[in-house]
Design an enzyme around this catalytic site. Sequence first.
Site, PDB file in Angstrom:
ATOM      1  N   HIS A  56       0.846  -1.217   0.000  1.00 19.83           N
ATOM      2  CA  HIS A  56       0.000   0.000   0.000  1.00 19.83           C
ATOM      3  C   HIS A  56       0.865   1.245   0.000  1.00 19.83           C
ATOM      4  CE1 HIS A  56       0.697  -0.459   4.319  1.00 19.83           C
ATOM      5  NE2 HIS A  56       0.157   0.723   4.562  1.00 19.83           N
ATOM      6  N   HIS A  58       1.454   3.945   1.876  1.00 24.15           N
ATOM      7  CA  HIS A  58       2.046   4.707   2.985  1.00 24.15           C
ATOM      8  C   HIS A  58       3.577   4.706   2.928  1.00 24.15           C
ATOM      9  CE1 HIS A  58      -1.851   4.326   5.548  1.00 24.15           C
ATOM     10  NE2 HIS A  58      -1.878   5.384   4.760  1.00 24.15           N
ATOM     11  N   ASP A  60       5.855   4.468   5.084  1.00 20.86           N
ATOM     12  CA  ASP A  60       6.598   3.455   5.847  1.00 20.86           C
ATOM     13  C   ASP A  60       6.554   2.080   5.179  1.00 20.86           C
ATOM     14  OD1 ASP A  60       3.814   3.418   6.683  1.00 20.86           O
ATOM     15  OD2 ASP A  60       4.404   2.071   8.309  1.00 20.86           O
ATOM     16  N   HIS A  61       6.009   2.028   3.960  1.00 15.95           N
ATOM     17  CA  HIS A  61       6.040   0.779   3.181  1.00 15.95           C
ATOM     18  C   HIS A  61       6.691   0.961   1.806  1.00 15.95           C
ATOM     19  CE1 HIS A  61       3.472  -1.425   6.075  1.00 15.95           C
ATOM     20  NE2 HIS A  61       3.202  -0.178   6.407  1.00 15.95           N
ATOM     21  N   HIS A 112      -7.556  -0.367   5.662  1.00 17.31           N
ATOM     22  CA  HIS A 112      -6.516   0.548   6.176  1.00 17.31           C
ATOM     23  C   HIS A 112      -6.330   1.668   5.152  1.00 17.31           C
ATOM     24  CE1 HIS A 112      -2.746   1.732   8.116  1.00 17.31           C
ATOM     25  NE2 HIS A 112      -2.089   1.545   7.000  1.00 17.31           N
ATOM     26  N   ASP A 131      -0.556  -3.955   6.678  1.00 23.01           N
ATOM     27  CA  ASP A 131      -1.395  -3.268   7.668  1.00 23.01           C
ATOM     28  C   ASP A 131      -2.872  -3.641   7.526  1.00 23.01           C
ATOM     29  OD1 ASP A 131       1.055  -2.188   8.175  1.00 23.01           O
ATOM     30  OD2 ASP A 131       0.520  -0.122   7.687  1.00 23.01           O
ATOM     31  N   HIS A 169       4.044  -4.674  11.081  1.00 25.64           N
ATOM     32  CA  HIS A 169       4.506  -3.881  12.235  1.00 25.64           C
ATOM     33  C   HIS A 169       4.650  -4.720  13.492  1.00 25.64           C
ATOM     34  CE1 HIS A 169       4.115   0.269  10.621  1.00 25.64           C
ATOM     35  NE2 HIS A 169       3.185  -0.272   9.845  1.00 25.64           N
TER      36      HIS A 169
HETATM   37 FE    FE Z   1       2.400   0.791   8.096  1.00 26.08          FE
HETATM   38 ZN    ZN Z   2       0.024   1.804   6.459  1.00 24.87          ZN
END
Ligand code: FE
Ligand code: ZN
Length: 253
Positions: A56, A58, A60-61, A112, A131, A169
């Site tokens: 996805h 975001h 942090d990915h 999410h 996520d 995570h």
């Molecule tokens: Fe994340």
């Molecule tokens: Zn995320």
Amino acid sequence: MPIEIVTVPCLSDNYAFLIHDDDTGQTALVDAPEAHPIQVALDARGWTLSQIWITHHHGDHIDGVADLRECAMVVGNEYDARRLPALDAKVTDGETFDFAGNDVLVMDVSGHTIGHIAFYLPGANAVFTADSLMALGCGRLFEGTPELMWSSLSKLAALPRHTIVCSGHEYTASNAKFALTVETENEALHARAAEIAETRAKGKPTVPSTLAEELATNPFLRANLPEVKAAIGMPNASDGAVFAEIRQRKDRF
Ligand code: FE
Ligand code: ZN
């Protein structure tokens, strides 16, 4: 076992995964929170990336994709392409693509975010959920409705019970604290919470988990069960409404 999965801790609490096929020497990466620890893990094993699978949009990915992609084929959801790094292969829900002679099934698990996908690798009994479904939890609903997330989690819940759940995570310890407020009487949950505390005390990851463990203990996967509905005082509510209530309680927790 020809396929090896390596969990790579990134940033403060993210996980990326390397999937290596010994027969062909190919390696895939699931999500790229940051390049450095992934490059270190690759170098340590003498591996180079053939594919990068994005779950996805975001940061942090995906923030590490640019520095890692080189010759790797970057795979992501066609319907979220505008928010992802440039894709070499655009895939959609229900589609299968090839990794080193193994089928990889793309599953839309929106909730999410809209357009979040999971990758299911039956040949390795593993699903990469980032996520969506997480160890003892699920991602926060930034873009989707509770009903949408519930239907996404239900798809994952229908995979074989021995499936290894590789999620994005290390939130498991705080998820356990919350889960125990929902199901105070769940013995399997109490046992798992104790195990998680021990694992974290040693500084070890609690991810991956198995689908069987999640089905037995994860309150977000259990919103359809009479004992969970009763535990939160909604014995006659629909599965989706119970899931929505549990998700709201977690947001306030
Ligand atoms: Fe994340
Ligand atoms: Zn995320």
